[in-house]
Design a protein around this motif. Structure first.
Motif, PDB file in Angstrom:
ATOM      1  N   LEU A  60       0.914  -1.226   0.061  1.00 30.19           N
ATOM      2  CA  LEU A  60       0.049  -0.023  -0.131  1.00 30.19           C
ATOM      3  C   LEU A  60       0.952   1.411   0.013  1.00 30.19           C
ATOM      4  CD1 LEU A  60      -2.872   1.297   0.202  1.00 30.19           C
ATOM      5  CD2 LEU A  60      -2.567   0.966   2.585  1.00 30.19           C
ATOM      6  N   GLU A  61       1.988   1.136   0.740  1.00 32.65           N
ATOM      7  CA  GLU A  61       2.909   2.304   0.813  1.00 32.65           C
ATOM      8  C   GLU A  61       3.611   2.589  -0.612  1.00 32.65           C
ATOM      9  OE1 GLU A  61       4.409   2.123   4.829  1.00 32.65           O
ATOM     10  OE2 GLU A  61       2.390   2.835   5.624  1.00 32.65           O
ATOM     11  N   GLN A  62       4.002   1.377  -1.260  1.00 30.54           N
ATOM     12  CA  GLN A  62       4.519   1.602  -2.607  1.00 30.54           C
ATOM     13  C   GLN A  62       3.577   2.383  -3.397  1.00 30.54           C
ATOM     14  OE1 GLN A  62       5.688  -2.171  -3.887  1.00 30.54           O
ATOM     15  NE2 GLN A  62       7.104  -2.589  -1.964  1.00 30.54           N
ATOM     16  N   ALA A  63       2.276   1.921  -3.446  1.00 33.48           N
ATOM     17  CA  ALA A  63       1.288   2.541  -4.130  1.00 33.48           C
ATOM     18  C   ALA A  63       1.383   4.095  -4.067  1.00 33.48           C
ATOM     19  CB  ALA A  63       0.026   2.003  -3.873  1.00 33.48           C
ATOM     20  N   GLY A  64       1.305   4.333  -2.625  1.00 33.84           N
ATOM     21  CA  GLY A  64       1.266   5.729  -1.944  1.00 33.84           C
ATOM     22  C   GLY A  64       2.369   6.605  -2.653  1.00 33.84           C
ATOM     23  N   GLU A  65       3.522   5.923  -3.048  1.00 31.76           N
ATOM     24  CA  GLU A  65       4.370   6.923  -3.635  1.00 31.76           C
ATOM     25  C   GLU A  65       4.178   7.321  -4.930  1.00 31.76           C
ATOM     26  OE1 GLU A  65       7.038   8.343  -2.153  1.00 31.76           O
ATOM     27  OE2 GLU A  65       5.942   7.530  -0.226  1.00 31.76           O
ATOM     28  N   PRO A 124      -7.250   5.545  -8.658  1.00 33.40           N
ATOM     29  CA  PRO A 124      -7.316   6.431  -7.565  1.00 33.40           C
ATOM     30  C   PRO A 124      -8.459   6.242  -6.701  1.00 33.40           C
ATOM     31  CG  PRO A 124      -8.163   7.650  -9.522  1.00 33.40           C
ATOM     32  CD  PRO A 124      -7.523   6.313  -9.833  1.00 33.40           C
ATOM     33  N   SER A 125      -9.552   5.937  -7.062  1.00 34.81           N
ATOM     34  CA  SER A 125     -10.584   5.599  -5.975  1.00 34.81           C
ATOM     35  C   SER A 125     -10.243   4.296  -5.117  1.00 34.81           C
ATOM     36  CB  SER A 125     -12.067   5.517  -6.600  1.00 34.81           C
ATOM     37  OG  SER A 125     -11.860   4.448  -7.729  1.00 34.81           O
ATOM     38  N   ALA A 126      -9.642   3.478  -6.051  1.00 34.74           N
ATOM     39  CA  ALA A 126      -9.371   1.939  -5.280  1.00 34.74           C
ATOM     40  C   ALA A 126      -8.047   2.163  -4.173  1.00 34.74           C
ATOM     41  CB  ALA A 126      -8.785   0.791  -6.021  1.00 34.74           C
ATOM     42  N   PHE A 127      -7.097   3.134  -4.706  1.00 31.22           N
ATOM     43  CA  PHE A 127      -5.953   3.295  -3.748  1.00 31.22           C
ATOM     44  C   PHE A 127      -6.690   3.882  -2.601  1.00 31.22           C
ATOM     45  CE2 PHE A 127      -3.293   6.583  -1.881  1.00 31.22           C
ATOM     46  CZ  PHE A 127      -2.380   5.955  -1.449  1.00 31.22           C
ATOM     47  N   LEU A 128      -7.544   4.995  -2.458  1.00 25.91           N
ATOM     48  CA  LEU A 128      -7.995   5.818  -1.454  1.00 25.91           C
ATOM     49  C   LEU A 128      -8.769   4.811  -0.592  1.00 25.91           C
ATOM     50  CD1 LEU A 128      -7.730   8.626  -0.257  1.00 25.91           C
ATOM     51  CD2 LEU A 128      -9.672   9.266  -1.784  1.00 25.91           C
ATOM     52  N   ALA A 129      -9.476   3.857  -1.235  1.00 25.93           N
ATOM     53  CA  ALA A 129     -10.530   3.253  -0.467  1.00 25.93           C
ATOM     54  C   ALA A 129      -9.578   2.237   0.425  1.00 25.93           C
ATOM     55  CB  ALA A 129     -11.286   2.270  -1.329  1.00 25.93           C
ATOM     56  N   HIS A 130      -8.474   1.708   0.093  1.00 30.62           N
ATOM     57  CA  HIS A 130      -7.748   0.842   0.898  1.00 30.62           C
ATOM     58  C   HIS A 130      -7.003   1.844   1.971  1.00 30.62           C
ATOM     59  CE1 HIS A 130      -8.238  -3.091  -0.894  1.00 30.62           C
ATOM     60  NE2 HIS A 130      -8.582  -2.432  -2.054  1.00 30.62           N
ATOM     61  N   HIS A 131      -6.309   2.897   1.492  1.00 26.82           N
ATOM     62  CA  HIS A 131      -5.804   3.933   2.662  1.00 26.82           C
ATOM     63  C   HIS A 131      -6.754   4.419   3.463  1.00 26.82           C
ATOM     64  CE1 HIS A 131      -3.715   7.901   3.289  1.00 26.82           C
ATOM     65  NE2 HIS A 131      -2.837   7.412   2.661  1.00 26.82           N
ATOM     66  N   TYR A 132      -7.832   4.489   3.316  1.00 25.42           N
ATOM     67  CA  TYR A 132      -8.952   5.018   4.195  1.00 25.42           C
ATOM     68  C   TYR A 132      -9.127   4.056   5.326  1.00 25.42           C
ATOM     69  CZ  TYR A 132     -13.786   5.982   6.089  1.00 25.42           C
ATOM     70  OH  TYR A 132     -15.056   6.064   6.732  1.00 25.42           O
ATOM     71  N   THR A 133      -9.455   2.755   4.789  1.00 24.01           N
ATOM     72  CA  THR A 133      -9.973   1.670   5.624  1.00 24.01           C
ATOM     73  C   THR A 133      -8.497   1.366   6.626  1.00 24.01           C
ATOM     74  OG1 THR A 133      -9.224  -0.121   4.118  1.00 24.01           O
ATOM     75  CG2 THR A 133     -11.615   0.514   4.143  1.00 24.01           C
TER      76      THR A 133
END
Length: 224
Positions: A60-65, A124-133
């Motif tokens: 997840l944090e790789q994706a965040g970058e 972007p919405s999938a990344f944010l969904a996992h980031h949020y949860t």
């Protein structure tokens, strides 16, 4: 910042919370988590949780970058939230310097990681969904878990750094700001719906990891 009101007349953050409430509550009531915070498991079970968590937080944090400079999603990517180094420190303290050599993903963790790799680098919405949860959970229920772990397992700072957000001054203010970013997203109904659907999927994937951990560590069956 101007809040964007959704088609249902509520802010997006309110709709997201309501849309994920059932899956969130099912995940919180996982027998593994209930037994862990109740002191009925041991430190090895807790270390196993951290090990599996390390595997999906790293992805997840790789994706965040990859999203850090995005004008819409980038503002959610905060160094104050990053957990990979804290997880590594906890695992080193609990299991020793060779902890990586004993780290094997459970089947549910493999599915979780595969899902993150499949969707979080492109949507972007999938990344944010996992980031949020993950992160809003860490700043909310995670703090309660930290208190119970310190009480039952004799942990102070070492071993619970995963739940310690040194760079977040006041969690409530931080979470309010995060929700404000959600409410300002310039997304239409379809993208909002994808966000909510993936957030529910994130909770289900997380619960499956808890179930696998429960089976591996002697927790009771999760209520249906």
């Amino acid at each position: 910042m101007t809040n964007v009101v959704t088609r249902a007349g509520e802010s997006l953050s309110a709709r997201l919370k309501a849309a994920t409430r059932d899956e969130h509550e099912r995940t919180e009531s996982s027998s593994f988590i209930v037994d862990l915070v109740g002191g009925r498991l041991d430190r090895d079970a807790y270390a196993a949780l951290l090990g599996q968590s390390y595997l999906f937080y790293a992805v997840l944090e790789q994706a965040g970058e990859t999203w850090r400079d995005d004008p819409v999603v980038g503002p959610f990517v905060s160094d104050a939230l990053v957990r990979e180094a804290a997880l590594a420190a906890d695992l080193s303290w609990l299991r020793g310097a060779g902890w990586r050599d004993t780290l094997t993903p459970l089947p549910a963790t493999r599915r979780y990681v595969d899902r993150l790799r499949a969707v979080c680098f492109d949507s972007p919405s999938a990344f944010l969904a996992h980031h949020y949860t993950r992160y809003l959970g860490d700043l909310s229920g995670g703090q309660i878990i930290r208190h119970h772990l310190r009480t039952h397992y004799g942990l102070t700072e070492d071993g619970v750094r995963f739940y310690t957000f040194d760079q977040v001054g006041k969690p409530k203010l931080f979470k309010d700001g995060y929700r404000g970013l959600l409410d300002a997203l310039p997304w239409g109904a379809d993208e909002q719906d994808r966000l909510m659907a993936e957030a529910n999927e994130a909770f289900r994937l997380n619960r499956a990891v808890f179930d696998d951990l429960g089976q591996a560590n002697g927790a009771g069956p999760t209520p249906s």
